[in-house]
Write a protein that holds these residues in place. Structure first.
Motif, PDB file in Angstrom:
ATOM      1  N   ARG A   1       0.830  -1.209   0.000  1.00 40.66           N
ATOM      2  CA  ARG A   1       0.000   0.000   0.000  1.00 40.66           C
ATOM      3  C   ARG A   1       0.865   1.260   0.000  1.00 40.66           C
ATOM      4  O   ARG A   1       0.576   2.230  -0.710  1.00 40.66           O
ATOM      5  CB  ARG A   1      -0.923   0.001   1.215  1.00 40.66           C
ATOM      6  CG  ARG A   1      -1.863   1.199   1.281  1.00 40.66           C
ATOM      7  CD  ARG A   1      -2.798   1.090   2.475  1.00 40.66           C
ATOM      8  NE  ARG A   1      -3.630  -0.111   2.383  1.00 40.66           N
ATOM      9  CZ  ARG A   1      -4.514  -0.464   3.312  1.00 40.66           C
ATOM     10  NH1 ARG A   1      -4.668   0.283   4.412  1.00 40.66           N
ATOM     11  NH2 ARG A   1      -5.243  -1.542   3.153  1.00 40.66           N
ATOM     12  N   THR A   2       1.920   1.251   0.805  1.00 39.79           N
ATOM     13  CA  THR A   2       2.831   2.404   0.840  1.00 39.79           C
ATOM     14  C   THR A   2       3.478   2.617  -0.519  1.00 39.79           C
ATOM     15  O   THR A   2       3.600   3.753  -1.000  1.00 39.79           O
ATOM     16  CB  THR A   2       3.919   2.187   1.906  1.00 39.79           C
ATOM     17  OG1 THR A   2       3.294   1.993   3.174  1.00 39.79           O
ATOM     18  CG2 THR A   2       4.860   3.373   1.976  1.00 39.79           C
ATOM     19  N   LEU A   3       3.896   1.527  -1.134  1.00 41.15           N
ATOM     20  CA  LEU A   3       4.512   1.622  -2.455  1.00 41.15           C
ATOM     21  C   LEU A   3       3.514   2.156  -3.478  1.00 41.15           C
ATOM     22  O   LEU A   3       3.868   2.999  -4.318  1.00 41.15           O
ATOM     23  CB  LEU A   3       5.030   0.254  -2.890  1.00 41.15           C
ATOM     24  CG  LEU A   3       5.708   0.184  -4.262  1.00 41.15           C
ATOM     25  CD1 LEU A   3       6.923   1.100  -4.317  1.00 41.15           C
ATOM     26  CD2 LEU A   3       6.124  -1.252  -4.583  1.00 41.15           C
ATOM     27  N   ALA A   4       2.264   1.696  -3.403  1.00 43.54           N
ATOM     28  CA  ALA A   4       1.234   2.161  -4.342  1.00 43.54           C
ATOM     29  C   ALA A   4       0.989   3.662  -4.185  1.00 43.54           C
ATOM     30  O   ALA A   4       0.848   4.386  -5.187  1.00 43.54           O
ATOM     31  CB  ALA A   4      -0.053   1.383  -4.124  1.00 43.54           C
ATOM     32  N   VAL A   5       0.961   4.144  -2.954  1.00 43.55           N
ATOM     33  CA  VAL A   5       0.783   5.582  -2.718  1.00 43.55           C
ATOM     34  C   VAL A   5       1.967   6.361  -3.268  1.00 43.55           C
ATOM     35  O   VAL A   5       1.804   7.437  -3.873  1.00 43.55           O
ATOM     36  CB  VAL A   5       0.591   5.862  -1.213  1.00 43.55           C
ATOM     37  CG1 VAL A   5       0.620   7.369  -0.930  1.00 43.55           C
ATOM     38  CG2 VAL A   5      -0.730   5.268  -0.728  1.00 43.55           C
ATOM     39  N   THR A   6       3.167   5.824  -3.077  1.00 43.39           N
ATOM     40  CA  THR A   6       4.367   6.478  -3.606  1.00 43.39           C
ATOM     41  C   THR A   6       4.328   6.556  -5.122  1.00 43.39           C
ATOM     42  O   THR A   6       4.661   7.592  -5.716  1.00 43.39           O
ATOM     43  CB  THR A   6       5.627   5.706  -3.161  1.00 43.39           C
ATOM     44  OG1 THR A   6       5.673   5.659  -1.729  1.00 43.39           O
ATOM     45  CG2 THR A   6       6.883   6.380  -3.687  1.00 43.39           C
ATOM     46  N   VAL A   7       3.906   5.476  -5.759  1.00 43.12           N
ATOM     47  CA  VAL A   7       3.805   5.457  -7.223  1.00 43.12           C
ATOM     48  C   VAL A   7       2.780   6.477  -7.704  1.00 43.12           C
ATOM     49  O   VAL A   7       3.025   7.216  -8.669  1.00 43.12           O
ATOM     50  CB  VAL A   7       3.445   4.038  -7.714  1.00 43.12           C
ATOM     51  CG1 VAL A   7       3.072   4.054  -9.192  1.00 43.12           C
ATOM     52  CG2 VAL A   7       4.606   3.092  -7.481  1.00 43.12           C
ATOM     53  N   ALA A   8       1.633   6.535  -7.022  1.00 47.41           N
ATOM     54  CA  ALA A   8       0.600   7.509  -7.404  1.00 47.41           C
ATOM     55  C   ALA A   8       1.105   8.935  -7.227  1.00 47.41           C
ATOM     56  O   ALA A   8       0.867   9.808  -8.077  1.00 47.41           O
ATOM     57  CB  ALA A   8      -0.658   7.275  -6.579  1.00 47.41           C
ATOM     58  N   GLY A   9       1.815   9.188  -6.129  1.00 44.61           N
ATOM     59  CA  GLY A   9       2.368  10.519  -5.906  1.00 44.61           C
ATOM     60  C   GLY A   9       3.417  10.879  -6.938  1.00 44.61           C
ATOM     61  O   GLY A   9       3.474  12.020  -7.418  1.00 44.61           O
ATOM     62  N   ALA A  10       4.266   9.896  -7.304  1.00 44.89           N
ATOM     63  CA  ALA A  10       5.283  10.147  -8.327  1.00 44.89           C
ATOM     64  C   ALA A  10       4.638  10.479  -9.662  1.00 44.89           C
ATOM     65  O   ALA A  10       5.111  11.362 -10.393  1.00 44.89           O
ATOM     66  CB  ALA A  10       6.198   8.928  -8.456  1.00 44.89           C
ATOM     67  N   LEU A  11       3.540   9.790  -9.998  1.00 50.01           N
ATOM     68  CA  LEU A  11       2.837  10.088 -11.247  1.00 50.01           C
ATOM     69  C   LEU A  11       2.282  11.508 -11.224  1.00 50.01           C
ATOM     70  O   LEU A  11       2.367  12.233 -12.228  1.00 50.01           O
ATOM     71  CB  LEU A  11       1.707   9.091 -11.475  1.00 50.01           C
ATOM     72  CG  LEU A  11       0.842   9.334 -12.710  1.00 50.01           C
ATOM     73  CD1 LEU A  11       1.679   9.303 -13.987  1.00 50.01           C
ATOM     74  CD2 LEU A  11      -0.293   8.301 -12.788  1.00 50.01           C
ATOM     75  N   ALA A  12       1.737  11.928 -10.084  1.00 44.18           N
ATOM     76  CA  ALA A  12       1.197  13.288  -9.978  1.00 44.18           C
ATOM     77  C   ALA A  12       2.295  14.329 -10.189  1.00 44.18           C
ATOM     78  O   ALA A  12       2.102  15.329 -10.903  1.00 44.18           O
ATOM     79  CB  ALA A  12       0.530  13.476  -8.617  1.00 44.18           C
ATOM     80  N   VAL A  13       3.458  14.101  -9.581  1.00 48.06           N
ATOM     81  CA  VAL A  13       4.581  15.028  -9.756  1.00 48.06           C
ATOM     82  C   VAL A  13       5.073  14.997 -11.199  1.00 48.06           C
ATOM     83  O   VAL A  13       5.392  16.049 -11.784  1.00 48.06           O
ATOM     84  CB  VAL A  13       5.728  14.674  -8.791  1.00 48.06           C
ATOM     85  CG1 VAL A  13       6.953  15.542  -9.066  1.00 48.06           C
ATOM     86  CG2 VAL A  13       5.279  14.833  -7.342  1.00 48.06           C
ATOM     87  N   TYR A  14       5.109  13.811 -11.789  1.00 50.05           N
ATOM     88  CA  TYR A  14       5.521  13.644 -13.189  1.00 50.05           C
ATOM     89  C   TYR A  14       4.620  14.480 -14.095  1.00 50.05           C
ATOM     90  O   TYR A  14       5.100  15.262 -14.938  1.00 50.05           O
ATOM     91  CB  TYR A  14       5.438  12.157 -13.519  1.00 50.05           C
ATOM     92  CG  TYR A  14       5.945  11.721 -14.879  1.00 50.05           C
ATOM     93  CD1 TYR A  14       6.462  12.608 -15.812  1.00 50.05           C
ATOM     94  CD2 TYR A  14       5.897  10.369 -15.230  1.00 50.05           C
ATOM     95  CE1 TYR A  14       6.916  12.179 -17.046  1.00 50.05           C
ATOM     96  CE2 TYR A  14       6.353   9.931 -16.463  1.00 50.05           C
ATOM     97  CZ  TYR A  14       6.849  10.830 -17.369  1.00 50.05           C
ATOM     98  OH  TYR A  14       7.296  10.401 -18.589  1.00 50.05           O
ATOM     99  N   VAL A  15       3.307  14.334 -13.923  1.00 54.50           N
ATOM    100  CA  VAL A  15       2.353  15.090 -14.746  1.00 54.50           C
ATOM    101  C   VAL A  15       2.543  16.580 -14.551  1.00 54.50           C
ATOM    102  O   VAL A  15       2.625  17.365 -15.515  1.00 54.50           O
ATOM    103  CB  VAL A  15       0.915  14.677 -14.411  1.00 54.50           C
ATOM    104  CG1 VAL A  15      -0.087  15.586 -15.134  1.00 54.50           C
ATOM    105  CG2 VAL A  15       0.658  13.216 -14.784  1.00 54.50           C
ATOM    106  N   ALA A  16       2.616  17.033 -13.286  1.00 56.67           N
ATOM    107  CA  ALA A  16       2.744  18.464 -13.003  1.00 56.67           C
ATOM    108  C   ALA A  16       4.038  19.020 -13.584  1.00 56.67           C
ATOM    109  O   ALA A  16       4.044  20.114 -14.180  1.00 56.67           O
ATOM    110  CB  ALA A  16       2.689  18.689 -11.491  1.00 56.67           C
ATOM    111  N   ALA A  17       5.145  18.279 -13.441  1.00 59.30           N
ATOM    112  CA  ALA A  17       6.440  18.769 -13.923  1.00 59.30           C
ATOM    113  C   ALA A  17       6.464  18.901 -15.440  1.00 59.30           C
ATOM    114  O   ALA A  17       7.067  19.842 -15.980  1.00 59.30           O
ATOM    115  CB  ALA A  17       7.552  17.831 -13.456  1.00 59.30           C
TER     116      ALA A  17
END
Length: 342
Positions: free
Chosen positions: A158-174
């Protein structure tokens, strides 16, 4: 190098194909930008996903159970990644000297490159990895692998899944803020490149952890795989690019896991996978050298000469074979002996 249990030959073929697309993406201007590889840089996202899956497949259980310690993991990754990287870096250094680049910048770049780090002191015009520009992804790969082995492999799913989702959000924003999808390539987007790496790598680890619960794509496996491999020809629309990175590629990776290869097909993909890494590293300095040698007679037109483009492809492939089957094994044995010394 021994193959890990549960090896997936289709992934070898995908790596070879993706490396070829990256090369053609960097050479497309020689062919009038008519090649269907306008989004070839997305191959790196696929590399990261496959890497996450393979690293988890090969090491996660053994790391958790203490069969392999961090030091052992470090040594294995070093011996896997560094020989070809060192050879390509030395070749890039020779090319830089032939091109008569500024000596201080070349020295600083070489010193940083030996540590698989970007050149951050002089910050020259040729970027953080001027000797071998494609090596930017190896910086994230190597150091990201070590972070995974030291800490992230113990994270709950679950922690890894949240990290992946957060990384995708930063990826999109960047990408929207910086106006480019090629995060990690230049000084301006080195930090956002971490999000790009962790989305792809972390997603690959998630796919490995959840592999038993993932649905079998059945008859959709081949179309999914073909759609994944068509990433280079996707229209240059941000929404479609993210559709491929966040949806199509992961589904294609899952489909590839359900498509076993044996016999001659598996042997061919094994060679493609083995040569993918050297080809990915070598083609850029080869391009710079070939164009430099041709500029004396062709001038600026050398950068758009299709004959030179084909020459670069041929030379890159020839040097890849030499590095893969000659230089790299020798360097690996030498580094193995050195790192075995107490």
């Amino acid at each position: 190098m021994t193959r890990p249990p549960g090896h997936y030959p289709m992934l070898d073929g995908m790596r070879g194909y993706a490396a070829l697309i990256v090369m053609l993406y960097h050479l497309q201007h020689f062919f009038g930008d008519r090649l269907p590889v306008g989004n070839g840089f997305l191959a790196v996202d696929l590399f990261f996903m496959m890497s996450g899956f393979v690293i988890a497949l090969s090491y996660e259980t053994r790391l958790r159970e203490g069969e392999i310690r961090f030091r052992g993991f470090l040594r294995r990754r070093f011996l896997r990644l560094y020989p070809a990287y060192l050879a390509a870096t030395l070749f890039g250094l020779v090319v830089a000297l032939i091109l008569a680049r500024q000596g201080v910048e070349v020295a600083a770049a070489f010193a940083s490159a030996l540590l698989m780090l970007p050149e951050l002191i002089l910050r020259g015009a040729d970027g953080p990895f001027p000797l071998v520009p494609p090596a930017w992804s190896l910086f994230y790969e190597f150091w990201g692998n070590l972070f995974y082995a030291a800490l992230a492999m113990r994270w709950r799913t679950r922690t890894l899944a949240v990290t992946v989702a957060g990384a995708l959000a930063v990826y999109v924003a960047a990408t929207q803020i910086g106006g480019t999808f090629e995060l990690g390539v230049g000084y301006a987007n080195l930090l956002p490149g971490i999000a790009r790496f962790w989305f792809g790598f972390g997603l690959g680890v998630l796919i490995w952890r959840c592999r038993a619960r993932l649905p079998d794509p059945g008859r959709a496996a081949v179309p999914l795989l073909l759609a994944t491999l068509a990433f280079g020809a996707v229209p240059k629309v941000d929404a479609l690019r993210f559709l491929w990175v966040a949806v199509v590629m992961p589904m294609g990776l899952i489909a590839a896991l359900r498509m076993p290869l044996t016999g001659r097909a598996a042997a061919v993909t094994a060679h493609l996978g083995r040569m993918s890494y050297p080809l990915y590293l070598l083609h850029w300095p080869v391009m710079e050298l070939v164009v430099h040698l041709a500029e004396g007679s062709e001038g600026a037109r050398a950068w758009t000469d299709p004959v030179l483009g084909l020459t670069i492809v041929a030379v890159s492939c020839a040097l890849t074979v030499i590095l893969t089957y000659g230089v790299e094994p020798w360097l690996r044995r030498a580094l193995d002996r050195i790192t075995s010394c107490r």
